[in-house]
Scaffold this motif. Sequence first.
Motif, PDB file in Angstrom:
ATOM      1  N   ILE A   1       0.835  -1.209   0.000  1.00  0.00           N
ATOM      2  CA  ILE A   1       0.000   0.000   0.000  1.00  0.00           C
ATOM      3  C   ILE A   1       0.868   1.257   0.000  1.00  0.00           C
ATOM      4  O   ILE A   1       0.538   2.256  -0.655  1.00  0.00           O
ATOM      5  N   ALA A   2       2.013   1.212   0.697  1.00  0.00           N
ATOM      6  CA  ALA A   2       2.923   2.366   0.692  1.00  0.00           C
ATOM      7  C   ALA A   2       3.438   2.641  -0.722  1.00  0.00           C
ATOM      8  O   ALA A   2       3.546   3.803  -1.140  1.00  0.00           O
ATOM      9  N   GLY A   3       3.760   1.581  -1.466  1.00  0.00           N
ATOM     10  CA  GLY A   3       4.204   1.761  -2.846  1.00  0.00           C
ATOM     11  C   GLY A   3       3.108   2.352  -3.716  1.00  0.00           C
ATOM     12  O   GLY A   3       3.359   3.250  -4.539  1.00  0.00           O
ATOM     13  N   VAL A   4       1.889   1.865  -3.545  1.00  0.00           N
ATOM     14  CA  VAL A   4       0.750   2.407  -4.283  1.00  0.00           C
ATOM     15  C   VAL A   4       0.564   3.891  -3.958  1.00  0.00           C
ATOM     16  O   VAL A   4       0.432   4.736  -4.853  1.00  0.00           O
ATOM     17  N   GLU A   5       0.559   4.218  -2.670  1.00  0.00           N
ATOM     18  CA  GLU A   5       0.319   5.599  -2.249  1.00  0.00           C
ATOM     19  C   GLU A   5       1.413   6.536  -2.737  1.00  0.00           C
ATOM     20  O   GLU A   5       1.145   7.702  -3.041  1.00  0.00           O
ATOM     21  N   ARG A   6       2.646   6.051  -2.793  1.00  0.00           N
ATOM     22  CA  ARG A   6       3.736   6.902  -3.268  1.00  0.00           C
ATOM     23  C   ARG A   6       3.475   7.362  -4.704  1.00  0.00           C
ATOM     24  O   ARG A   6       3.650   8.544  -5.050  1.00  0.00           O
ATOM     25  N   THR A   7       3.041   6.423  -5.545  1.00  0.00           N
ATOM     26  CA  THR A   7       2.732   6.776  -6.927  1.00  0.00           C
ATOM     27  C   THR A   7       1.466   7.624  -7.019  1.00  0.00           C
ATOM     28  O   THR A   7       1.432   8.629  -7.735  1.00  0.00           O
ATOM     29  N   LEU A   8       0.435   7.246  -6.282  1.00  0.00           N
ATOM     30  CA  LEU A   8      -0.831   7.990  -6.363  1.00  0.00           C
ATOM     31  C   LEU A   8      -0.679   9.426  -5.898  1.00  0.00           C
ATOM     32  O   LEU A   8      -1.249  10.350  -6.486  1.00  0.00           O
ATOM     33  N   SER A   9       0.073   9.638  -4.821  1.00  0.00           N
ATOM     34  CA  SER A   9       0.209  10.997  -4.290  1.00  0.00           C
ATOM     35  C   SER A   9       0.905  11.918  -5.284  1.00  0.00           C
ATOM     36  O   SER A   9       0.602  13.110  -5.350  1.00  0.00           O
ATOM     37  N   ASP A  10       1.826  11.367  -6.064  1.00  0.00           N
ATOM     38  CA  ASP A  10       2.507  12.166  -7.082  1.00  0.00           C
ATOM     39  C   ASP A  10       1.567  12.554  -8.222  1.00  0.00           C
ATOM     40  O   ASP A  10       1.852  13.508  -8.958  1.00  0.00           O
ATOM     41  N   ARG A  11       0.471  11.807  -8.379  1.00  0.00           N
ATOM     42  CA  ARG A  11      -0.440  12.044  -9.497  1.00  0.00           C
ATOM     43  C   ARG A  11      -1.754  12.677  -9.063  1.00  0.00           C
ATOM     44  O   ARG A  11      -2.686  12.772  -9.861  1.00  0.00           O
ATOM     45  N   GLY A  12      -1.882  13.074  -7.782  1.00  0.00           N
ATOM     46  CA  GLY A  12      -3.120  13.666  -7.310  1.00  0.00           C
ATOM     47  C   GLY A  12      -4.279  12.688  -7.259  1.00  0.00           C
ATOM     48  O   GLY A  12      -5.433  13.056  -7.461  1.00  0.00           O
TER      49      GLY A  12
END
Length: 343
Positions: free
Chosen positions: A88-99
């Motif tokens: 989930i941390a890996g997912v969130e890292r990418t998602l947060s960069d993309r809004g």
Amino acid sequence: MTRPDRPTIRDVAAAAGVSKGTVSFALNGRPGVSEDTRERILAAARDLGWTPSTKARALSVSRAFAVGLVLAREPELLGADPFFPAFIAGVERTLSDRGQALVLQVVPEAEEEAGYRRLADAGRVDGVFVLDLRVADPRIALLAELGMPAVTIARPDGPSPFPAVLVDDRPGIAAAVSHLAGLGHRHIAHVAGPAHFLHGSRRRRAFDDALDEAGLPPGPVVEADFSAAGGAAATREILAAGPTAIVYSNDLMAIAGLSVAVELGRAVPARLSVTGFDNTDLAGYVSPALTSVRTDPYLWGRKAAEALLELIDGGTVDDVPVPAAQLVIRASTAPPPPEVRTE
């Protein structure tokens, strides 16, 4: 009129020295922007404190700007198993960069289909991740029926229209068995994960195949639920078969098994060798330090999120390769006791 305090895309573009269109492409993860330029834009956005107006974006393109993850696991197990927080941390890292946002639902298995249908019917997400693949997984057909973009973690065992992060557990289990056989073990057991999970059944088959490849007889196998309690109970059962080594299907069960073995007078590694799977942070700090198979769920999360966002944007997404699992040898494995060694 005074200028609003909230920074705009125009401000980000000026700070990064690019056009507003380039900023829009970079912030939405679209192709056509070099990695250096994308990083410069993201850095400028962070420095300015820019955040997207999600409501405005959603209204303009009929998008939720969120992706979903439905997990049919006990909440207590999710908290105890380090795999899920890392993924989930890996997912969130990418998602947060993309809004983008992640919508997580933890449900009983009987309500899993309803969970996906709720997400689709309410338009709460633009796509989903599929974890914990099952044998003949019914979710593949369900998501195709719903028209929901999806990325699976590992390739299903049947036809699937969705791209997969190509996780393969088999080389890791094979390496563990080969390592133990090379140390001289001839009586190797396996504490497996649930057989209805694809990774549980694949690790079990990889164990059987690796024993055959090493010229060893089939070893005893006990199925458990990936929890510490399940691993402890399985260890008590399997030690009655007299193995000199146990290959566990995850670190949580292996660490619990270490404690049970010591409690029952089977010193590790002098009387019993133990291997885990996932190479969690704790593996290197238990005593003795745990030999384990290294995986990278954080990277899997990042790759899965990148693939899903590209799929949602209408791109063609192929299966996503990731590095193969590797065995990390530590102090929990050693040659078997002298009295049981064979030439």
